[in-house]
Every structure is written in C-alpha cells, then in structure tokens.
Design an enzyme around this catalytic site. Structure first.
Site, short mmCIF file in Angstrom:
data_model
loop_
_atom_site.label_atom_id
_atom_site.label_comp_id
_atom_site.label_asym_id
_atom_site.label_seq_id
_atom_site.Cartn_x
_atom_site.Cartn_y
_atom_site.Cartn_z
N SER A 1 1.01 -1.18 -0.05
CA SER A 1 -0.70 0.03 -0.37
C SER A 1 1.07 1.17 -0.04
O SER A 1 2.05 1.36 -0.31
CB SER A 1 -1.24 -0.21 0.94
OG SER A 1 -1.89 0.98 0.68
N ASN A 2 0.41 1.61 0.31
CA ASN A 2 1.47 3.42 0.39
C ASN A 2 0.81 4.31 1.28
O ASN A 2 -0.41 4.12 2.11
CB ASN A 2 0.92 4.96 -0.77
CG ASN A 2 -0.54 4.84 -1.52
OD1 ASN A 2 -1.08 4.81 -0.66
ND2 ASN A 2 -1.21 4.30 -2.24
N LYS A 3 1.30 5.42 1.74
CA LYS A 3 1.08 6.29 3.21
C LYS A 3 -0.31 7.24 2.69
O LYS A 3 -0.45 8.51 4.19
CB LYS A 3 2.12 7.67 3.53
CG LYS A 3 3.43 5.94 3.80
CD LYS A 3 4.37 7.23 4.00
CE LYS A 3 4.60 8.45 5.47
NZ LYS A 3 5.55 8.96 5.69
N SER A 4 -1.44 6.95 1.90
CA SER A 4 -2.16 8.42 1.65
C SER A 4 -3.17 7.73 2.54
O SER A 4 -3.83 7.26 2.93
CB SER A 4 -2.51 7.87 0.37
OG SER A 4 -4.07 8.56 -0.07
N ALA B 1 -4.38 7.27 -4.31
CA ALA B 1 -3.21 6.82 -4.29
C ALA B 1 -3.07 5.57 -4.41
O ALA B 1 -3.17 4.88 -3.90
CB ALA B 1 -2.31 7.26 -3.81
#
Length: 404
Positions: free
Chosen positions: A213-216, A280
């Site tokens: 995943s990502n930090k959005s 994102a």
C-alpha cells in the site's frame, strides 16, 4: 483564503472566553491577521494581556480609552476589519446588536462595520431558548448577520442542554465555508454538476494479513469532495481505506483494492460530469496470493515476491469518456514537473495536479499541500503551501473554468 485576511474577534463575557484563545491561534496559523476587542465583562474571565500577546495588537475595552493612535478608535478598527467574529456571543451582546445599541467599545465598533459578521452564541440552555433571545437571533439573521447555532452538550451549570460553545475546528470550518461562499463565486458553476472523486490508498494483499500500500490519508480527496458538495455539486466519493469522517451530503463508496476501485470508477463514470482521481493507487500487486499467513523462513533465507502491474484506471477511461472533465494527480518524490507532464500526455486527462510527497509538511497525511496544476497548451499554475481545503478550492476553480 485566510492569508493576510483582517479578522477582528469581538469577545464578550462568558465562561467560554478561554476557548477563544485556541480559536484565534487557528485562524492565525491559517494566515489571518487578527485583532481583538473585548467587553469589560470578558476581561473577568481572561485578561486582555493574553489577547494582546497572541494578536500582537493592542486590545481595547473602553470606548474612551486612547489605546491606539487613531483619533476615533472604533471607526479605525471597523475600517480595518474584513470579517468580524463575535465569540462567545452572550445574550446581552445579541440583544444590543439586534436593536442597534452602542454603549461600549465592542457594540459601537460592531455598529460601524460594513463587512460580514459571524456570531457564535454560548449561554445557558434556558437563556438560549428564551423567547427574547430567539427574537433577537431572528432579527440578526434578518439583518444579514450569520449565526452559528450553539452545540447541545454539557454546560458550566452541571447539566446538559443547547447553548454550549462549539469546538474550535467546527467554528473554523463554519466560518471558512461561509467566507468561501460570500467572497468567491468562482465555484457557482458546480451547482447541479455530478462529481466523482477517488481518495485514499489501495491495498494489494500478499497474504491474509500483509499487503502492499502507501501512506495516503485521503485528506486531499475528502477536501475536494467537501468543497464541491458545499458548492452545490452532487458528489460521489470512492474511498479506499480511509478513516476520515464522511463529508455531509456526499455519497460514499468504500473499496479496498485496485480492482475494486476500478470497478467502482467505471460503474459511475458514464453519468459523471467531472472525475477527479485523487486516490493513490498501487502500481503493482503480487502475482500469487497466499491464502495463509506466510511464516518466516530459515535464518539465512530470503523471501521473493513476484509482482505484476495493476490496471491503469485513469488511462483506461480514454476509451469510454464522452464529455467528462478528467483530473489526475501526480504524487512524486523527484522530477515533479517532468513526471507530471508525462502523465498529462499519456493518461488522457485534461488536468494533472502535481505534488511533491517527499516533503513531510505537504506529503501524505499532512493537513497542508502545495501543488502545480498542469493543463494542455496552458501555463502551469503553482499554488503555494496552504490547508488542503484551500488547495481543493483552487483545483475546483480551475475545473470550473472548463464548464460551458
């Protein structure tokens, strides 16, 4: 929108006076220049020295006090003011304002104003419900004064009821929304438009407990949804793994993976006037999903996970779009404008919003952002660091110019 805005806080006597210190600091952090006027009763709760310190301006309480070089202090302050906020607004000050009484510095200055006035009442529930108070509230509304309703909750008297001073951010949001609608009609064209927005970060599972995943945080997409809805748009928000409160009046569609996000986007896109891809999206996902938690291997071993590209949702819309306005985001850590320009050319979007997520104060999860808006055959529009609500408005203003 608050940068260098002249706001005067008119503070009247109530137990909630101490809460206005945080409120003033919130507006200052947003860029506003603040001055304060107080009734003498208000100084019984918090001294004017406190407000002089945080405002960096002299605080006047007496009509005949020569606290400033101005010959007529209340007129000078009224002329300086671009927005007036009366907090906490007592029943007494509301009754004075309703009949035009001017018997102290605060009420006299309020009478000399020709700018928007917001009052935030705070008092005992019985005082609030009194017929005289309600008549005064209605009279003030009829005169164009903006009245924020008090909260229903615990009061200083030890019981609950309507009359509680609202939370700082609730007041800030109320005044911000009100001011946006009053001073800026650039978003009027959004009234009746159907807007589809994605927000948050997708997840691609490796096993039942691990994912890519990502930090959005979704804050930018949620800000866009909130501002668009406040300006009359019918907003559908496709939200991927976000824990933020849903903006009032916005239709929420929750998704988790890229596949789910793509399906939701394509199901709503045909009936959309504006599509904003603020989510994102994971660029890769594991080729194979392991249906049990992967255990740690032998001490000297490494784990290899093979990845494949995920579907390019934004690019896929090129084949099905009709007259929709399509906006994408380019969240980059290097070569910001070059990468954003490539995305604008390849994705079939009308607008790309570029932001540098390598900077902690404007990156994922931050309350602020700083962007550059790219369009075909148009000079780039650079928007300096500001709260994401303000950034959202700037983006929507650019979009609004494309409406016929």
């Amino acid at each position: 929108m608050w940068k260098n805005k002249h706001i005067t806080f008119f503070i009247t006597g109530g137990i909630a006076v101490y809460k206005t210190v945080e409120l003033i600091r919130t507006f200052q952090k947003a860029g506003a220049e603040v001055r304060v006027a107080m009734t003498k009763t208000a100084t019984q709760f918090v001294s004017k020295n406190t407000f002089q310190t945080i405002s960096k301006h002299t605080v006047q309480t007496d009509l005949f006090e020569q606290a400033t070089p101005a010959a007529v202090a209340h007129v000078e302050l009224a002329d300086w003011t671009e927005l007036a906020i009366v907090v906490p607004a007592t029943a007494n000050i509301m009754s004075k304002m309703a009949v035009g009484m001017a018997d102290d510095f605060v009420s006299t200055t309020l009478l000399a104003l020709s700018v928007p006035v917001v009052i935030v009442p705070a008092m005992n529930v019985h005082m609030w419900n009194n017929a005289a108070t309600q008549r005064n509230v209605q009279a003030l509304k009829n005169d164009g004064v903006h009245v924020m309703e008090p909260d229903d909750g615990p009061l200083a008297e030890g019981y609950s009821g309507k009359g509680r001073f609202p939370d700082t951010m609730a007041i800030f949001d109320y005044v911000t929304n009100l001011s946006e609608n009053l001073v800026n009609s650039k978003l009027a064209k959004f009234n009746g438009k159907r807007v589809l927005i994605t927000a948050g970060g997708t997840r691609e599972y490796i096993d039942p407990v691990r994912y890519i995943s990502n930090k959005s945080s979704g804050k930018m997409g949620y800000a866009l949804a909130k501002v668009a809805q406040k300006n009359g748009a019918s907003v559908t928000l496709i939200s991927a793994n976000v824990t933020l409160p849903v903006p009032q009046g916005v239709k929420l569609v929750q998704v988790e993976t890229v596949a789910e996000l793509s399906k939701a986007v394509h199901s709503y896109f045909a009936t959309t006037d504006v599509f904003i891809m603020a989510a994102a999206v994971s660029d890769y996902r594991p080729i194979h999903f392991v249906d049990h938690k992967i255990k740690k291997l032998a001490e000297s071993s490494n784990l290899t996970i093979k990845l494949e590209e995920t579907p390019d949702i934004l690019k896929s819309l090129k084949q099905v779009r009709t007259n929709q306005i399509v906006v994408g985001f380019a969240a980059e850590t290097n070569d910001l404008l070059d990468n954003a320009k490539k995305k604008l050319d390849s994705k079939g979007a009308d607008i790309i919003v570029a932001n540098d997520v390598s900077q902690a104060d404007i990156g994922f999860g931050s309350e602020d952002n700083a962007i550059t808006i790219l369009q075909h055959d148009t000079e780039n529009i650079k928007v300096s660091k500001a709260n994401k609500r303000i950034i959202a408005r700037k983006i929507l203003e650019v979009i609004a110019k494309r409406f016929t």
